[in-house]
Design an enzyme around this catalytic site. Structure first.
Site, mmCIF file in Angstrom:
data_model
loop_
_atom_site.group_PDB
_atom_site.id
_atom_site.type_symbol
_atom_site.label_atom_id
_atom_site.label_comp_id
_atom_site.label_asym_id
_atom_site.label_seq_id
_atom_site.Cartn_x
_atom_site.Cartn_y
_atom_site.Cartn_z
ATOM 1 C CG HIS A 116 -1.813 1.106 1.392
ATOM 2 N ND1 HIS A 116 -1.678 2.048 2.376
ATOM 3 C CD2 HIS A 116 -2.901 1.472 0.664
ATOM 4 C CE1 HIS A 116 -2.645 2.941 2.273
ATOM 5 N NE2 HIS A 116 -3.404 2.613 1.240
ATOM 6 C CG HIS A 121 -3.158 8.982 -0.863
ATOM 7 N ND1 HIS A 121 -3.985 9.832 -0.156
ATOM 8 C CD2 HIS A 121 -3.802 7.800 -0.914
ATOM 9 C CE1 HIS A 121 -5.066 9.182 0.210
ATOM 10 N NE2 HIS A 121 -4.993 7.948 -0.228
HETATM 11 CA CA CA Z 1 -4.867 3.989 -2.939
#
Ligand code: CA
Length: 326
Positions: free
Chosen positions: A12, A54
């Site tokens: 992640h 992000h």
């Molecule tokens: Ca993501």
């Protein structure tokens, strides 16, 4: 857990538990740790270049406010789409920090890489893919891309087509026809349908499922998506779902047993893979005593098909031990 087919490990934002998210360093570390897929969140610069970041904002992970004072919008935020790539390249990237409130300036995860060390830069999507392909060659392995299109409707309102830009990079790097090695993920159902039906990509789609109150860039009803009828709808265009951990783990019963929703079973019955997010050693759900217990619940009890984690080495090691015991 099915011993033939262990759940995939998705790093992640890279090995973001150890190095700042979405740095090439965090991706190289995740690669070395044996993650099956590395996640890229993608937004566009003002000149339309796909970069790995992000947020649609730059201020939580870079020194943009110091380097380009006066370039914030009226809401006080600095938007990646207001900067050309050559400006974004000047920014120094650091561990994520709070940008408002009582913890303003402090690291979101205080035990991680020191936020004061702004040693890194924002990569373009193409640069990151080229590095991963290079590592695949030098390490003689095959690692996948797991690309999220961030706020595609917002990008369109700003005059840029995020889906087309991402597909162009995949074309350039030779990944656009590798359905076993690339997932495309998005919170917006319409964007996934556009990728499949209008842009005709053969790559598998993952419908991310959030909460309606999060303000995601989509008109879709996430509560509906989690119902059997919603999963039928998703199965019409996607190969899997990315739900939030609390959509599956509902807490403990009075006797201390983990309570699970039927979401995994309902999705898998429709042929949809289930890749929940986010497995963090330093942010355990209520009632969970250890990271190992969290993995036991999702892998052994719930039987998920993949895990988004900030700590890929721990999950790889856990699955190796679980596979050896099966
Ligand atoms: Ca993501």
């Amino acid at each position: 857990m099915n011993a033939d087919k262990h759940p995939i490990v998705i790093a992640h934002r890279g090995a973001s538990g150890y190095l700042p998210e979405h740095t090439l360093a965090a991706k190289a570390l995740a690669h070395a740790m044996g993650a099956d897929f590395l996640e890229q969140d993608v937004v566009l610069s003002r000149d339309g270049v796909a970069i790995v970041l992000h947020d649609i904002h730059l201020d939580s992970t870079t020194d943009v406010a110091q380097r380009f004072p006066g370039r914030a919008r009226s809401d006080g935020r600095f938007y990646a789409i207001d900067f050309d790539l050559h400006e974004i390249r000047q920014l120094r990237l650091h561990e994520r920090t709070h940008i408002s409130g009582e913890h303003c300036g402090n690291a979101v995860y205080p035990l991680r890489f020191p936020a004061a060390h702004a040693l890194f830069h924002i990569p373009t999507l193409q640069e990151e893919i080229e590095m991963l392909a290079g590592l695949d060659r030098s390490r003689d392995c095959r690692t996948g891309l797991y690309i999220e299109l961030k706020s595609p409707n917002w990008h369109r309102k700003q005059g840029l087509d995020l889906a087309a830009a991402v597909l162009a990079v995949l074309d350039t790097t030779g990944y656009s026809e590798r359905p076993g090695q690339v997932f495309l993920q998005c919170f917006d159902d319409r964007t996934l349908q556009q990728l499949k039906q209008a842009l005709k990509t053969p790559l598998p789609m993952i419908q991310l499922i959030g909460e309606n109150g999060w303000g995601e860039d989509s008109a879709v009803d996430y509560e509906f998506l989690r119902t059997p009828a919603g999963l039928d709808y998703i199965a019409g265009y996607a190969q899997g779902i990315g739900p939030h951990l609390p959509h599956i783990y509902l807490g403990k019963s009075a006797s201390g047993e983990a309570r699970l929703s039927p979401l995994v079973e309902h999705a898998q019955a429709r042929g949809l893979a289930v890749h929940p997010y986010t497995f963090r050693r330093d942010e355990l759900p209520a009632g969970i005593a250890s990271f190992e217990e969290l993995l036991d619940i999702f892998v052994c009890m719930a039987g998920v098909d993949g895990l988004f984690t900030d700590f890929p080495d721990i999950v790889v090691d856990y699955l190796r031990r679980a596979g050896a015991a099966a």
